[in-house]
Structures are given as C-alpha cells and as structure tokens.
Enzyme design. Structure first.
Site, PDB file in Angstrom:
ATOM      1  N   HIS A 126       0.847  -1.272  -0.024  1.00  0.00           N
ATOM      2  CA  HIS A 126       0.078  -0.090  -0.133  1.00  0.00           C
ATOM      3  C   HIS A 126       0.776   1.237  -0.061  1.00  0.00           C
ATOM      4  O   HIS A 126       0.281   2.321   0.186  1.00  0.00           O
ATOM      5  CB  HIS A 126      -1.069   0.159   1.218  1.00  0.00           C
ATOM      6  CG  HIS A 126      -1.763  -1.079   1.375  1.00  0.00           C
ATOM      7  ND1 HIS A 126      -2.715  -1.438   0.272  1.00  0.00           N
ATOM      8  CD2 HIS A 126      -2.066  -1.990   2.209  1.00  0.00           C
ATOM      9  CE1 HIS A 126      -3.427  -2.556   0.714  1.00  0.00           C
ATOM     10  NE2 HIS A 126      -3.005  -2.879   2.045  1.00  0.00           N
ATOM     11  N   ASP A 250      -3.617 -12.600   5.453  1.00  0.00           N
ATOM     12  CA  ASP A 250      -4.949 -11.997   6.200  1.00  0.00           C
ATOM     13  C   ASP A 250      -6.047 -12.592   5.649  1.00  0.00           C
ATOM     14  O   ASP A 250      -7.079 -12.238   6.265  1.00  0.00           O
ATOM     15  CB  ASP A 250      -4.879 -10.547   6.412  1.00  0.00           C
ATOM     16  CG  ASP A 250      -4.484  -9.800   5.135  1.00  0.00           C
ATOM     17  OD1 ASP A 250      -4.267 -10.514   4.080  1.00  0.00           O
ATOM     18  OD2 ASP A 250      -4.113  -8.684   5.117  1.00  0.00           O
TER      19      ASP A 250
END
Ligand SMILES: [Zn+2]
Length: 346
Positions: A126, A250
């Site tokens: 990100h 995740d």
C-alpha cells in the site's frame, strides 16, 4: 542450485513499533521466527539484509518522501497516515525491508538459492511513491520489481498478490507497464477499496493489470480453483522470467482483519501451483515477500505451509481439481473482462 531456499530474517525487523494495540506488531514476526527455528532449523539458507540504497528507494519513491521517512529517525512516535505510525527505529526496519527484497533478487539471479522468502516488516503493497498508508512505508516489492527489470534486463515480471487487501500501490506503480504484470485477488469491501475488475491497466500496460475481486465467504477449494484456472493461462501466455509474491496471510479464517474461510492449507496449494507454473517457464525464480497477516499463530502456520513446499521442492503433487460455482463465476467474469486485450485470454 536446486532446492535451496533463501530466507531473509533479522531481529532489526522487530524494531518497528507502531503502537501497543496496532495489529502490525513485532509479535507477528516473533511467531514466524519461532516456527522457523522449530520446524526448519538448518534446512534454510538465512540471509541478513542490508539497507536499500537511496538510489534503489528512488526507483519508486520521491526524494522528498524518502527524506520524510529519514526525518522520523530517533523520534519516539510519528504519525505518517491515519493507520500508519512509526517509532524511533522504524525507518531502519523499512530500509531493511526493501534491502531484504533486493538481496533476495540478487541471490536468485546468482543462483545462490532457487526460491526466497523475505520475512521482514513493515509490509509494502500500500506504500505509494510519496505517501505511507495501510501499515506500509516503502513499497518493498515495487522496488524489487523495478530493480530486477533494470539490473537483470527482465522483460516479464509477474507479481502475484494473495493478500486479502488490494495492493493499490503496486497497481499504481505498474499500471502503464507491460513488463511488470500485476495479479491480485482481494476482497473489495476492505481497505483500500480499490481493485475493481475494470481496472485493467493503461497505455502499454492495458490488460496487464489483473484484479480478481473474491467473495468474502470463499474457502480453500474456491481459491485453488480461481488461481488454477486463471494463473495457469496467464503464465502460459506471459511467460514470466520472475515471480514476485506479495504474500499476505490475512485471508486466513482466524485473521482479525481478513475473515474469509481460508485455512493455512490454501497457501500450501497456491505455493505448489506457483512452483509448478515456474517449472513450466524455465524454472523462473520466485521471491515471496511478507505482507499482511494479523493473527500471529495463523500467520506462522501459513508461512510454514509455504516454506514446507519450497524446502521439499522435489515433491510435486497434483493440484486439486474440484470445481465450485462460486469460483467459476469469478473465473468467467475475469476472462470476459480481459478477453478484449488478448494478453492472456482471447
Ligand atoms: Zn492485507
């Protein structure tokens, strides 16, 4: 040299402390390192990372942003974004996270190792050219991809991002690029809410950005079906010379942020698939870099499934061929969006 698995690890990766209740905690890596010592002991080739150079960081990041990160050095606490905080030594961890990936690339291309897993933090997918976010500071794999293209003259690099969040910054970096293909499976309802089907690339890169929004209720069978039926034709057509895996864990069912229905076994089969796809393109090297994964136990057992595959690489197994309707819908939609480019599907 066959079957040698490089692992980048370092105690300095624990020095990045974004706060006591922050999910991206040093305990994530403590849990993974304990597992490595217990389950793999001396089977792996450990590599100590060196910090990336300014020149390497600036393959992706603006000089002003690099300077900003440096200015956080030795300050107790700095807020870089609403979810991204740094402590006094975070800059060093971040420098080493990029440096670890660079070293991994060099180790792969010098044939010192056959595959490599960079187990550092902070994560990277990100991190934009000029801005931190989503717990990421520098774009570890973004720099690695640019470095590999520049240093080794590669023309086809494939980034596979199986983190449950879309790697918005990896997409941005290579959106107009046909040398670095970005493939991401993610749940579009989570941060950063990007990564729609129709974000397919621009200019020369049209058709080279492949977003696969997946349903939150997917299980192991679904994800294996999706990857098997999309990544296989992609690799066949694109013929990557290097695989980079944005390895976030995740999507695991016990993860507090991701919450899909995957178990650690999904990562076993995804790794097995990528190994077999690499076999089909001249054993193109594979570099994994840790992204998310916020349940410390689930993270360690998932990383273990990946490394078990790499360390016992001689063992090839048939990828499960079960089909599900949920997965078939995803595969069909993706093919229909991408058929007009003819990059990997007609
Ligand atoms: Zn994530």
């Amino acid at each position: 040299m066959a079957f040698r698995v490089g692992v980048v690890r370092d105690a300095r990766y624990l020095e990045h402390k974004p706060g006591l209740i922050h999910p991206e905690s040093p305990n994530r890596l403590r849990s993974v390192y304990r597992m490595l010592d217990k389950d793999f002991a001396d089977r792996l080739v450990y590599m100590e990372p060196k910090p990336a150079t300014l020149e390497q960081l600036e393959l992706v990041h603006t000089p002003g942003y690099v300077k900003l990160i440096l200015s956080t050095a030795e300050k107790d606490f700095t807020t870089l974004a609403s979810d991204t905080f740094v402590s006094s030594k975070s800059y060093l961890s971040a420098w080493l996270a990029v440096g670890g990936c660079i070293q991994g690339i060099d180790a792969l291309f010098s044939e010192h190792v056959r595959t490599c897993f960079c187990l550092g933090r902070p994560p990277g997918h990100h991190a934009l050219t000029h801005r931190a976010g989503g717990f990421c500071i520098f774009n570890n794999l973004g720099v690695a991809a640019k470095y590999a293209v520049e240093k080794y003259g590669l023309e086809r690099v494939l980034i596979v991002d199986w983190d449950i969040h879309h790697g918005n910054a990896l997409q941005d970096l290579f959106y107009s690029d046909n040398k670095v293909m970005y493939f991401s499976s993610h749940y579009i309802g989570w941060y950063p809410n990007t990564g729609d089907w129709e974000e397919t690339g621009a200019l020369e890169g049209k058709g080279y950005n492949i977003n696969v929004p997946v349903p939150k209720e997917m299980d192991d069978t679904d994800i294996i079906h999706i990857y098997r039926d999309t990544l296989t034709p992609i690799v066949k057509k694109f013929k990557p010379q290097l695989f980079l895996v944005a390895a976030g864990f995740d999507a695991h069912k016990n993860d507090p942020l991701g919450r899909t229905k995957l178990t650690e076994k999904a990562y076993y089969w995804l790794t097995q698939l990528i190994l077999q796809l690499s076999d089909s393109v001249n054993s193109a090297p594979i570099l994994f870099s840790l992204e998310g994964g916020y349940d410390n136990y689930a993270l360690a057992v998932s990383v273990k499934e990946v490394i078990a595959n790499l360390a016992f690489e001689g063992r090839r197994q048939r990828i499960p061929s079960t089909r599900t309707e949920k997965a078939e819908n995803v595969v069909e939609r993706l093919k229909s969006v991408h058929s007009k480019y003819g990059v990997w599907v007609k």
